[in-house]
Every structure is written in C-alpha cells, then in structure tokens.
Design an enzyme around this catalytic site. Sequence first.
Site, PDB file in Angstrom:
ATOM      1  CB  SER A  38      -0.898  -6.456 -10.200  1.00 16.34           C
ATOM      2  OG  SER A  38       0.316  -6.221 -10.878  1.00 16.34           O
ATOM      3  CG  ASP A 167       2.585  -6.811  -8.020  1.00 17.68           C
ATOM      4  OD1 ASP A 167       1.378  -6.578  -7.828  1.00 17.68           O
ATOM      5  OD2 ASP A 167       2.995  -7.476  -8.979  1.00 17.68           O
TER       6      ASP A 167
END
Length: 274
Positions: A38, A167
């Site tokens: 991320s 993610d």
Amino acid sequence: MKIGLALGAGGARGLAHIIVLETLDELGLKPVQITGTSMGAIIGACYAAGMSGKDLRRYTLDLFRDRAKVMGALLQTRVGKFADLFSRNPGNPAMIDGEKMLDLFWPDQVPDRFDELAIPFRAIATDFFGRKVRVFDEGALVTGVAASMAIPGLVRPISAGGAVMVDGAVVNPLPFEYLDKADLKIGVEVTGGPRADTIGVPEAFEALFGSSQIMMGAIVQEKLKNARPDILLFPPIDDFAVLDFFRAKEILDASAGIADELKHALDAALTASR
C-alpha cells in the site's frame, strides 16, 4: 552485509518511511531489495527508482502544500460522477482509479516497468476472489503498485493476470518475509495504534479506516509471533489519521527520532556480523 527493506501499509502514517530512507542515505547504505504494501509500495517504488530520501521529502512537502491542486487532481481520477448516484446503474462517485492517480502524482523519475528500477522491488497485493497474497515484481509498475494500494471502498480494484486485486494490507501489511535477497531485514511498521484524541462514536469514514487499521495491526502482531525482521521500527505516528496527508510535515517531524533508533540498531547488527 546485504540489507533488505520492508515498508508497511498505513496511509498517511506511511510518510514516516521517508525518515528511514534518509537515514540509510546518510549512512551510505543501499538496500539490495525492497518490498512494500500500500503506502509502503508507493514510497518503496520511488526509492527503488533511484530517488533519495531527501528527494522524496521535498517532493512530498511540495505536493501536499497545495490542497486545492491535490483535490483538483483527485477529482480527475474518480471512477464515477455524482450524477451516477441517480442513474439506473449507480457507480461510486468517491472511488478513485489508482492507476490514474499514480500517473498524476508520481514523480517523473519513476519508470514504467519493474525491470527498469535501480533496486529490485516487490509490491504486495491481495487476490480478492482467490483470498491470497499476490506479489508483483515484473511487468507494469503502475499496475502492481495500484493493486497494492487499492483500499476497498476508496480505490478501485485492479484486474491483473485474470484476477481482481485489492489492497495488500488486507492480507500482509508488513511483507518482510519476501526479502529473500537480504542478510539483514529492516521492517517499518506504520499501522499505528489508537489516536489519543478519540472520543465518542466515530463517523463512517473514521470507522471504516479505523477498523482497517485494527485488522492490519492484528495481522502484523500474529506474524511477529512466528518471525521478525532483524530490525523492526515503530514510528510514533498514532496521533495521525490514515488520510492526514496534508499534515505531511508534522508526520515527518514526529517520526524524526527513529533515525537515531535505526542508526543504533544498524551499528549493533553490523558489529555483531564482524
């Protein structure tokens, strides 16, 4: 000694990674490999491209100094329009296209492909339907990093290799185990803890992101029961929210102390290896 660097997920809290990069530069130490999830993937890719820690600090502070410019650019990355809410097939007018966002905000120094990076780099994403980790280390860099940062509900999932990616923090917020080229692994954990000023019932977005941070912290703690990086850093970023990007300078100032912590830990590790 070959150093590997794992940069964790944490939204704006992940700007603290820049302090670690500046410290390595100051000591003349270059990682042989970088992994990131991320926000860690965004910063890790820039560093792997050859940007210095100071370059990243300067770029970040310049970027988030102009709120109107940033918000205007983000509007260009929206997947849908507010009018879509009233259509027969409503979209999400707040959802962002991660690849478009990176194209708009990434520094020019960042190349198009993984194999053009100066340092080997891996971005960690989550195969949504496969419910497993997906490691990106080849092909289009923007696709791998956009997949790694595809926060559910905020950034549109990425289709890659016949699968749908979200993610990487959903399954692996701190991917130090993928540093297979390194003798000494450094992990930077930025999920953080509860904010000191939290009182009352959280609003919708605060509840969403706060729950995500709790989940990520729990995953990291479970991982650390079985294995740990040789050096593990916890920047003091609890007082900042996931989307506090316009407080970039405050985050960097608050995290400055980990520079000395890293220097001491590296000195001990290098001394022990002699």
